[in-house]
Design an enzyme around this catalytic site. Sequence first.
Site, PDB file in Angstrom:
ATOM      1  N   HIS A 265      19.006 -27.083 -48.625  1.00 62.15           N
ATOM      2  CA  HIS A 265      19.400 -28.077 -49.633  1.00 62.15           C
ATOM      3  C   HIS A 265      20.413 -27.406 -50.537  1.00 62.15           C
ATOM      4  O   HIS A 265      20.098 -26.398 -51.166  1.00 62.15           O
ATOM      5  CB  HIS A 265      18.204 -28.463 -50.515  1.00 62.15           C
ATOM      6  N   HIS A 311      20.465 -33.359 -54.631  1.00 66.52           N
ATOM      7  CA  HIS A 311      20.720 -34.433 -55.610  1.00 66.52           C
ATOM      8  C   HIS A 311      22.184 -34.461 -56.037  1.00 66.52           C
ATOM      9  O   HIS A 311      22.902 -33.486 -55.888  1.00 66.52           O
ATOM     10  CB  HIS A 311      19.870 -34.212 -56.864  1.00 66.52           C
ATOM     11  N   TYR A 324      19.994 -39.718 -56.124  1.00 66.44           N
ATOM     12  CA  TYR A 324      20.255 -40.043 -54.719  1.00 66.44           C
ATOM     13  C   TYR A 324      21.274 -41.174 -54.531  1.00 66.44           C
ATOM     14  O   TYR A 324      21.141 -42.007 -53.644  1.00 66.44           O
ATOM     15  CB  TYR A 324      18.938 -40.354 -54.000  1.00 66.44           C
TER      16      TYR A 324
END
Length: 365
Positions: A265, A311, A324
């Site tokens: 991520h 995010h 999101y």
Amino acid sequence: MKLTFRWYGDEDPVKLEYIRQIPGMTGIVSAIYDVPVGEIWPLEAILSLKEKIHRAGMELSVIESVPVHEDIKLGLPSRDQYISNYQQTLRNLAEAGVHTVCYNFMPVFDWTRSALSFPLDDQSTTLVYDHDVIRKMNPLNGDLKLPGWDTSYQNEALAELVNQYGQISEEQLWQHLEYFIRAIIPVAEDVQVKMAIHPDDPPWSIFGLPRIITNQDHLERFLRLYDSPYNGLCFCTGSLGASPQNDIPAMLRHFGGAGRVNFVHARNVKITGDKSFREVAHLSDAGSIDMYEVMSALYEFGFDGPLRPDHGRMIWGETGRPGYGLYDRALGAVYLNGLYEGIAKSHRESSADHTKDTVVAKEIG
Ligand code: CS2
Ligand code: MN
């Protein structure tokens, strides 16, 4: 690396066809959202999700998350049934061709913020975390609902759950995690599903609940619970990067070099004080994490797994699920891809130069 994007299913205001239009985007990270936590995910449901994504011209690359039932984290006798359901879900996912699964082991609350739409100087809004605000908050009075939280609990059930953790120490949580891992990983190995634990976000205890997946030593300890490439990490730069003690590029090189990073991520955060941070654009200059170093690390250890922009801020008037939206995550994806292309090409050029040098050297010799 394989560039992916999180999609929350048909309810998501971000449509699959929009995601497909992001340059370089080929993979989707999603989940089955209507099966209660702890139940087996039916094969047909997984196949139909996969099919829908296929029709949109992409593939279902990662499941995020198969949630871990609280009884497993609490170490209750009922955990064995939930673990056996989890094993079956992994088998079904593998049968449908999904080979990366993300999950977390945070008690009760997933990622937590003190505000969901804090205005930045440029009028975009973002997620922020301020520990002083969190300390004064009571998560049980229903004021705070975050997009990642399981909202299926009624307030009383939630209070009881939080109470049950009152007796659980960090050490006990480690034991419960070990019990889970020892049961799950052999199945994951058998069906070749790479498991990726998501770090705790933020990486410290909140609301008096223990949190253990927080830093280098703890990640190390976690990986030692079961030594297998199928027992790996979802390396979330933003979650770990909220703590200034975590040197993100160094940790990524360390764990990636050991072959234990199964999913990445990428997100930037700006640390604004002790246990305070805000989420910012992916750009290195915007935050505390050097994304060039992050992408260089991935290049160096030859990461060939899935990566997604995590995010994003809300920009250009977009509304929707905080963190999101489409636009800022799409910008993030393009930026990360650009960095990666630059890094890969400059490496290739310098090694080509190097080969040229050796050829010349040989000729001279
Ligand atoms: C969050 C989490 O940081 C993140 O990626 O959006 O909801 C995350 O998906 C889960 O903690 C993974 O299990
Ligand atoms: Mn993350």
